[in-house]
Design a protein around this motif. Structure first.
Motif, short mmCIF file in Angstrom:
data_model
loop_
_atom_site.label_atom_id
_atom_site.label_comp_id
_atom_site.label_asym_id
_atom_site.label_seq_id
_atom_site.Cartn_x
_atom_site.Cartn_y
_atom_site.Cartn_z
N ILE A 45 -28.17 -31.45 -28.44
CA ILE A 45 -28.70 -30.76 -27.41
C ILE A 45 -30.26 -31.13 -27.38
O ILE A 45 -30.93 -30.83 -28.31
CB ILE A 45 -28.69 -29.18 -27.43
CG1 ILE A 45 -27.06 -28.72 -27.33
CG2 ILE A 45 -29.23 -28.56 -25.89
CD1 ILE A 45 -26.93 -27.06 -27.35
N LYS A 46 -30.67 -31.92 -26.39
CA LYS A 46 -32.28 -32.14 -26.30
C LYS A 46 -32.67 -31.01 -25.25
O LYS A 46 -32.37 -31.05 -24.02
CB LYS A 46 -32.35 -33.45 -25.74
CG LYS A 46 -33.84 -33.94 -25.46
CD LYS A 46 -33.94 -35.33 -25.30
CE LYS A 46 -33.93 -36.02 -26.50
NZ LYS A 46 -34.49 -37.30 -26.48
N ILE A 47 -33.78 -30.27 -25.75
CA ILE A 47 -34.20 -29.24 -24.87
C ILE A 47 -35.62 -29.92 -24.67
O ILE A 47 -36.49 -29.87 -25.47
CB ILE A 47 -34.34 -27.99 -25.43
CG1 ILE A 47 -32.98 -27.58 -25.77
CG2 ILE A 47 -34.85 -27.02 -24.60
CD1 ILE A 47 -32.73 -26.07 -26.40
N GLN A 83 -26.23 -31.55 -18.22
CA GLN A 83 -27.49 -31.14 -17.98
C GLN A 83 -27.68 -29.98 -17.11
O GLN A 83 -26.89 -29.36 -16.41
CB GLN A 83 -28.27 -32.48 -17.41
CG GLN A 83 -27.94 -32.64 -16.05
CD GLN A 83 -28.58 -31.76 -14.90
OE1 GLN A 83 -29.79 -31.27 -15.27
NE2 GLN A 83 -28.21 -31.17 -13.60
N GLY A 84 -28.80 -29.24 -17.46
CA GLY A 84 -28.96 -27.89 -16.85
C GLY A 84 -30.44 -27.38 -17.19
O GLY A 84 -31.29 -28.04 -17.95
N PHE A 85 -30.53 -26.23 -16.55
CA PHE A 85 -31.82 -25.60 -17.07
C PHE A 85 -31.43 -24.23 -17.45
O PHE A 85 -30.52 -23.32 -16.83
CB PHE A 85 -32.39 -25.39 -15.71
CG PHE A 85 -33.14 -26.80 -15.20
CD1 PHE A 85 -34.33 -27.02 -15.70
CD2 PHE A 85 -32.37 -27.70 -14.36
CE1 PHE A 85 -35.06 -28.41 -15.04
CE2 PHE A 85 -32.87 -28.80 -13.98
CZ PHE A 85 -34.18 -29.18 -14.47
N ASP A 86 -32.41 -23.56 -18.09
CA ASP A 86 -31.82 -22.23 -18.78
C ASP A 86 -33.20 -21.43 -19.31
O ASP A 86 -34.40 -22.13 -19.44
CB ASP A 86 -30.99 -22.40 -20.09
CG ASP A 86 -30.37 -21.15 -20.60
OD1 ASP A 86 -29.07 -21.20 -20.08
OD2 ASP A 86 -30.89 -20.35 -21.14
N THR A 87 -33.19 -20.34 -19.35
CA THR A 87 -34.24 -19.32 -19.83
C THR A 87 -34.22 -18.65 -21.18
O THR A 87 -34.38 -17.43 -21.55
CB THR A 87 -34.45 -18.24 -18.78
OG1 THR A 87 -33.27 -17.37 -18.51
CG2 THR A 87 -34.85 -18.71 -17.33
N ALA A 88 -33.34 -19.40 -21.96
CA ALA A 88 -32.92 -18.99 -23.26
C ALA A 88 -34.28 -18.69 -23.87
O ALA A 88 -34.24 -17.80 -25.15
CB ALA A 88 -32.40 -20.08 -24.03
N GLY A 89 -35.32 -19.31 -23.89
CA GLY A 89 -36.78 -18.88 -24.61
C GLY A 89 -37.66 -17.74 -23.97
O GLY A 89 -38.45 -17.46 -24.50
N GLY A 90 -36.80 -17.26 -22.96
CA GLY A 90 -37.56 -16.09 -22.50
C GLY A 90 -37.65 -15.93 -20.84
O GLY A 90 -37.34 -17.08 -20.51
N PRO A 91 -37.98 -14.89 -20.27
CA PRO A 91 -37.48 -14.77 -18.80
C PRO A 91 -38.64 -15.53 -18.17
O PRO A 91 -38.49 -16.19 -16.94
CB PRO A 91 -37.75 -13.27 -18.48
CG PRO A 91 -38.36 -12.74 -19.76
CD PRO A 91 -37.93 -13.64 -20.94
N ASP A 92 -39.77 -15.97 -19.00
CA ASP A 92 -40.62 -16.73 -17.80
C ASP A 92 -40.66 -18.19 -18.58
O ASP A 92 -41.70 -19.16 -18.30
CB ASP A 92 -42.27 -16.16 -18.53
CG ASP A 92 -42.20 -14.62 -17.99
OD1 ASP A 92 -41.73 -14.47 -16.85
OD2 ASP A 92 -43.02 -14.02 -18.74
N PHE A 97 -32.61 -29.10 -20.07
CA PHE A 97 -31.88 -29.43 -21.45
C PHE A 97 -30.73 -30.64 -20.92
O PHE A 97 -30.12 -30.60 -19.93
CB PHE A 97 -31.09 -28.28 -22.19
CG PHE A 97 -29.97 -27.66 -21.53
CD1 PHE A 97 -28.83 -27.89 -21.76
CD2 PHE A 97 -30.15 -26.49 -20.69
CE1 PHE A 97 -27.58 -27.47 -21.13
CE2 PHE A 97 -29.25 -25.86 -20.15
CZ PHE A 97 -28.00 -26.65 -20.17
N LEU A 98 -30.47 -31.27 -22.00
CA LEU A 98 -29.20 -32.56 -21.92
C LEU A 98 -28.28 -32.05 -23.22
O LEU A 98 -28.74 -31.92 -24.06
CB LEU A 98 -30.05 -33.92 -22.22
CG LEU A 98 -30.35 -34.56 -20.78
CD1 LEU A 98 -31.03 -36.15 -21.32
CD2 LEU A 98 -29.40 -34.68 -19.93
N VAL A 99 -27.12 -32.25 -22.78
CA VAL A 99 -26.00 -32.22 -23.73
C VAL A 99 -25.61 -33.50 -23.99
O VAL A 99 -25.05 -34.11 -23.02
CB VAL A 99 -25.06 -31.10 -23.34
CG1 VAL A 99 -23.86 -30.88 -24.25
CG2 VAL A 99 -25.41 -29.69 -23.08
#
Length: 658
Positions: A45-47, A83-92, A97-99
């Motif tokens: 996973i490349k973030i 590929q996608g976008f996520d808020t795993a690091g926090g709401p802001d 990321f690429l899988v």
């Protein structure tokens, strides 16, 4: 992602991808080992750093480039799964990321750091696999833009035991990052050693730019270093723009001239002087390797950064301990997409403590139950140990079955029944029918781990002479011929005139397109000599004025060349031209016209002798009856007959009476 940002270990991206372990960290992204929980398979996973997600241009291009990269299905390309976008690091903090496919091993950079200059078979084997991946991308209209050792991964499971498979990663990511408003000079600093001159001066990236970078990559594998080094990136970029890449043999004397020439052709400063794309470069490299008789070599799997890290003991298998190990990744971070080393997917937790033993005065039945329980545990342990011994001493190995001569479907079925995973590639072959297996790697009869990948080489059959469009350039024809592993050849004697194809362009090839040939056979390129010269038209028998007009209409300049006798051409009409009719003139256009001076014999039959003699004299003819003048005599017969064409001064025999 910076060193001060919180780790994403333990996060679940897009409610599907569990982030397990940090492998490497750079200025633009971090690479984690993870698990696709839906398919239960390990992934990389490349973030990307969160600062990129706020740039609309980056977001659009990131999605577009990821979709393009995902189209590439090739054994030497790191597969992009999602590929996608996520808020795993926090709401802001919204992150892209690429899988990707998890490659277990190291990078070409690791191999070069460990070995320095590579031997010729190994260097050319790696270069062929890299160019094969780039050629597949170029066919799909995708340019890599950042070809360098850090983006060339060498993973396990690509063939015979100990042999690795080469895979190229990070397609399109440089273009996406370069589009973001937050791009800094650091993006260039890490890759400037491999940038083409046009990328430095104009930012233009094309297939020929990838060819240049691959040429620098080959130079580094052959010599152990890049051609240009300096204290600053600007100085290196200046050398790419203003200097010709030196011959690799200047740094390594044992290199053959053919390899020197190959590297120099790929790294010309003028893009048009390089091979048109990776496929053309690959064909030239294969030709050079064949000429020099250099065999292919197994690719060793280098130890990646995590392979050299301190091994985690059982007591250390906790999340904090794992983070301590991953912090040993070099401070500079990855210089591109890194190979993903082996390691546990998640930190193992210590087993729960056993339930305390009963008190000494516990009932005897409880003690018997414990004895029975420990007996079962002992048996299970014994069985597990036996199974483990069997597994590690040979049980996990299988024999590679014979697949040569089978078609693709049959080969896949045979290998999967043997618990092996087939990976198919294609190459041309002079004798193996198209679509049948030529060989496998590992070869049949050898041993491999169950679940290992077996490379199966399918035949494309004999090369077929390509269909060259009339009017193509010679360079385009040579590229198309080399692309099918045939040898282009020029023969000025075979060139043809053409009214349709401009001078210097290709008319056709010989053998004709569609014909089969053997690998390396010569294909003659027939070049146009321009429109064919106009032949001198036939004007014989025409009057002098008619002949002059016809010659001028054909583009010639007629002139009077003289008179001559022709027994079948009346006086004043054309007997011949010089040059003769049908002749073709390339430079001079003047044509001489000869006119007949023949005399037509007049009729004097029945004429009185004096009158007959005068008529003949007026026609420029003489007679044998001059001595009969003044006599009362008439012409009874004459020879030649009236109307015959004769030369001037010819004597006419008259038969007179009395």
């Amino acid at each position: 992602m910076t060193g001060t940002e919180p780790s994403l270990v333990g996060s679940l991206l897009d409610r599907r991808y569990r982030v397990d372990r940090l492998l490497a960290r750079g200025g633009m992204s971090s690479v984690y080992r993870g698990v696709d929980t839906r398919l239960d398979r390990p992934v990389a996973i490349k973030i990307m750093d969160s600062r990129f997600a706020d740039d609309r241009t980056f977001v659009d291009r990131f999605e577009r480039e990821a979709r393009s990269a995902a189209r590439l299905h090739h054994p030497h390309v790191v597969a992009v799964h999602d590929q996608g976008f996520d808020t795993a690091g926090g709401p802001d903090e919204r992150r892209a990321f690429l899988v990707m496919e998890l490659v277990d091993g190291g990078t070409l950079r690791d191999l070069l750091d460990q070995r320095g200059a590579l031997d010729l078979p190994l260097a050319l084997t790696i270069a062929e696999q890299v160019l094969s991946a780039l050629a597949a991308a170029h066919t799909e209209g995708l340019v890599h833009r950042d070809v360098k050792p850090e983006n060339v991964l060498i993973g396990r499971g690509g063939g015979a035991l100990g042999s690795g498979v080469v895979k190229v990663g990070d397609f399109g990511l440089v273009r996406a990052v370069a589009s973001a408003g937050t791009t800094s000079a650091s993006v260039i600093l890490g890759t400037v050693a491999y940038l083409s001159p046009e990328q430095v001066t104009t930012g233009a990236a094309s297939e020929r730019g990838d060819v240049y970078s691959a040429g620098i990559l080959l130079y580094e594998m052959l010599t152990g270093h890049v051609p240009y080094t300096a204290d600053t990136a600007i100085s290196v970029a200046y050398r790419h723009v203003n200097d010709d890449v030196p011959r690799p043999s200047e740094a390594r004397a044992d290199l053959p001239p053919a390899l020197d020439d190959l590297v120099l052709r790929a790294t010309r400063r003028d893009p048009d002087a390089r091979p048109a794309d990776a496929g053309a470069f690959l064909a030239e490299l294969a030709e050079v390797r064949s000429q020099l008789g250099i065999p292919r070599a197994p690719v060793p799997v280098p130890a990646g950064p995590a392979d050299a890290a301190t091994e985690i003991t059982d007591a250390e298998k906790t999340v904090p301990a794992m983070r301590a190990v991953t912090s040993q990744v070099p401070a500079g971070g990855p210089r591109g997409t890194q190979a993903l080393p082996r390691g546990p997917l998640v930190a193992e937790q210590p087993p729960p403590p056993a339930e305390p033993m009963a008190a000494a005065d516990a009932p005897q039945p409880r003690r018997r139950r414990w004895v029975a329980l420990w007996l079962v545990v002992g048996l299970l342990l014994a069985g597990g140990i036996g199974a483990g011994v069997w597994w590690f001493t040979g049980g996990r190995y299988v024999d590679v079955p014979q697949v040569t001569g089978l078609d693709r479907t049959q080969a896949e079925q045979v290998l999967r029944r043997a618990e092996l995973v087939p990976s198919f590639t294609e190459e041309r072959h002079n004798t193996a029918p198209s679509g049948t297996v030529i060989r496998s790697d590992p070869e049949s009869g050898s041993r491999a781990l169950a679940g290992d990948e077996v490379t199966v080489v399918l035949s494309l059959g004999r090369p077929v002479v390509p269909d060259i469009t009339p009017g193509s350039t010679v360079a385009q024809a040579e590229q198309a011929i080399r692309a099918v592993q045939l040898q282009p050849r020029r023969d000025a004697g075979a060139d043809q005139y053409s009214a349709d194809v401009p001078e210097g362009a290709v008319v056709t090839v010989s053998p004709k397109p569609g014909n089969q040939a053997n690998i390396g056979d010569a294909v003659t390129i027939v070049v146009s000599k321009g429109p064919p010269p106009t032949p001198v038209p036939s004007v014989r028998g025409l009057s002098r004025d008619e002949a002059f007009q016809k010659l001028r209409e054909a583009g010639f300049e007629p002139f009077d060349a003289g008179e001559e006798f022709a027994a079948d051409v009346p006086a004043g009409h054309v007997t011949r031209t010089d040059p003769a009719e049908g002749a073709t003139l390339t430079d001079a256009k003047r044509v001489g016209v000869y006119v007949s001076n023949a005399v037509e014999v007049p009729s004097v039959l029945g004429r009185q002798i004096d009158e007959a003699l005068q008529i003949l004299a007026d026609a420029g003819l003489t007679s044998n009856a001059e001595d009969r003048r003044g006599r009362f005599a008439f012409v009874l017969d004459q020879d030649p007959d009236p109307g015959t064409l004769v030369q001037k001064g010819t004597t006419i025999n008259l038969n007179v009476v009395p």
